[in-house]
Design an enzyme around this catalytic site. Sequence first.
Site, short mmCIF file in Angstrom:
data_model
loop_
_atom_site.label_atom_id
_atom_site.label_comp_id
_atom_site.label_asym_id
_atom_site.label_seq_id
_atom_site.Cartn_x
_atom_site.Cartn_y
_atom_site.Cartn_z
N GLU A 1 9.44 -7.01 -3.08
CA GLU A 1 9.28 -8.33 -2.46
C GLU A 1 10.34 -8.56 -1.39
O GLU A 1 10.91 -9.64 -1.26
CB GLU A 1 9.29 -9.43 -3.53
CG GLU A 1 8.09 -9.29 -4.45
CD GLU A 1 8.01 -10.39 -5.49
OE1 GLU A 1 8.49 -11.50 -5.21
OE2 GLU A 1 7.47 -10.13 -6.58
N GLY A 2 10.57 -7.53 -0.60
CA GLY A 2 11.50 -7.60 0.52
C GLY A 2 12.74 -6.78 0.25
O GLY A 2 13.53 -7.10 -0.63
N PHE B 1 13.27 -6.47 14.06
CA PHE B 1 12.52 -5.71 13.07
C PHE B 1 12.02 -4.37 13.62
O PHE B 1 11.66 -3.49 12.85
CB PHE B 1 11.34 -6.53 12.57
CG PHE B 1 11.76 -7.79 11.86
CD1 PHE B 1 12.10 -7.75 10.52
CD2 PHE B 1 11.85 -9.00 12.53
CE1 PHE B 1 12.51 -8.88 9.85
CE2 PHE B 1 12.24 -10.15 11.87
CZ PHE B 1 12.58 -10.10 10.53
N GLU C 1 0.83 -1.19 0.00
CA GLU C 1 0.00 0.00 0.00
C GLU C 1 0.87 1.25 0.00
O GLU C 1 2.08 1.16 0.25
CB GLU C 1 -0.92 0.00 1.23
CG GLU C 1 -1.90 -1.16 1.22
CD GLU C 1 -2.95 -1.09 2.32
OE1 GLU C 1 -3.82 -1.96 2.35
OE2 GLU C 1 -2.87 -0.15 3.16
#
Length: 408
Positions: free
Chosen positions: A387-388, A407, A145
């Site tokens: 994708e990361g 994280f 998003e």
Amino acid sequence: MHAQQAGRPADPLDLLELDSLLTPDERAVREAVRTFCDRRVDPHIAGWFEQGEIEDIRGLTKELGELGLLGMHLEGYGCAGMSAVDYGLACLELEATDSGLRSLVSVQGSLAMYAIHAFGSEEQKEEWLPRMAAGTAIGCFGLTEPDSGSDPGSMRTAARRDGGGTSRSSEAESGGDWVLDGRKMWITNGSVADVAVVWARTEDGIRGFVVPTDTPGVSAPAIKHKMSLRASVTSELVLDSVRLPGSAVLPGVRGLRGPLSCLSEARYGIAWGAMGAARSAFRAALAYAGDRVQFGRPISGFQLTQAKLTDMSLELNKGFLLALHLGRTKDDRGLRPEQVSYGKLNNTRAALEICRTARTVLGANGISLEYPVIRHANNLESILTYEGTVEMHTLVIGQALTGQAAFR
């Protein structure tokens, strides 16, 4: 015997003779994809990149389906059911042509089709997978998003029940329709997709939905002014009070495990694909260095150029070995998330450095679309992030090494 073997000529593009690690069937898959790309895409790809548009993307997708590349590692429903290594080799050859081409196949097969195959109802599978495998229906995957990238759990897209629905499924009878609202961003295939797999917050956690893009309230404005992945369709995905039947939800998963498992499938393909882009850039640099004469000799005869070519060859071959090992492991017993992160992190980073070094070998010609190098380098700037990101894959590996989640 050994002396005779040692005397056989070397192939600069395969000094380690890694081809010997592949089976005849695997080499046949690779050659079929390479032949298709040489014929159908390579003559046009620089122009598509420059124009920022793929000509006849629906026709191209159908041809990819006819070749068996869409969802090729899935079983049944018109999918080829091939191995992880076969799929990886296909990704390598597709991305050797262009990252946008590999992205089209990857999003179709490893994200949209995989989600339906792994978590969908039998009705959803039968409705969509055969058409998507054939390339007559295009899919996209809505997770990222505008304000939610590396932290998908903070997504704002929401789905709520509306008891006024008229759907016939048992789930719908107990709860009615779903109404989706939200925005997704950086959606490959979005503005040409026939179906979107959309992830949204619900009272029961994050759920996936199969959303036909002709549903009222769905729009997908194209993202313009990109300097990377220009030969790829990228869009927003806007969901404005989109009403779906209860049967639209993916019944087989709840929570982030669903979208993250799909991403693992796609990231695996990226580990191979990045090496395709790197190989293309290395091949261009090697050929150019042999042809370009300065100070009375080809620049391939100078020590600094040979050092660059050697470093590129080392990283290219190490990256291929890593991808192949991951493929064999995936076929044998599956991959853990940190193993996928190893491949994605190492190979995208190495591929980008190979492309940058190749650009220096070509000098000013390295920025020309007459050669593939700057196109691959620009594309890999996106591959490095999507994708990361580097940071997230670093922390996935760090957690596996230390047992500590860092994280936050």
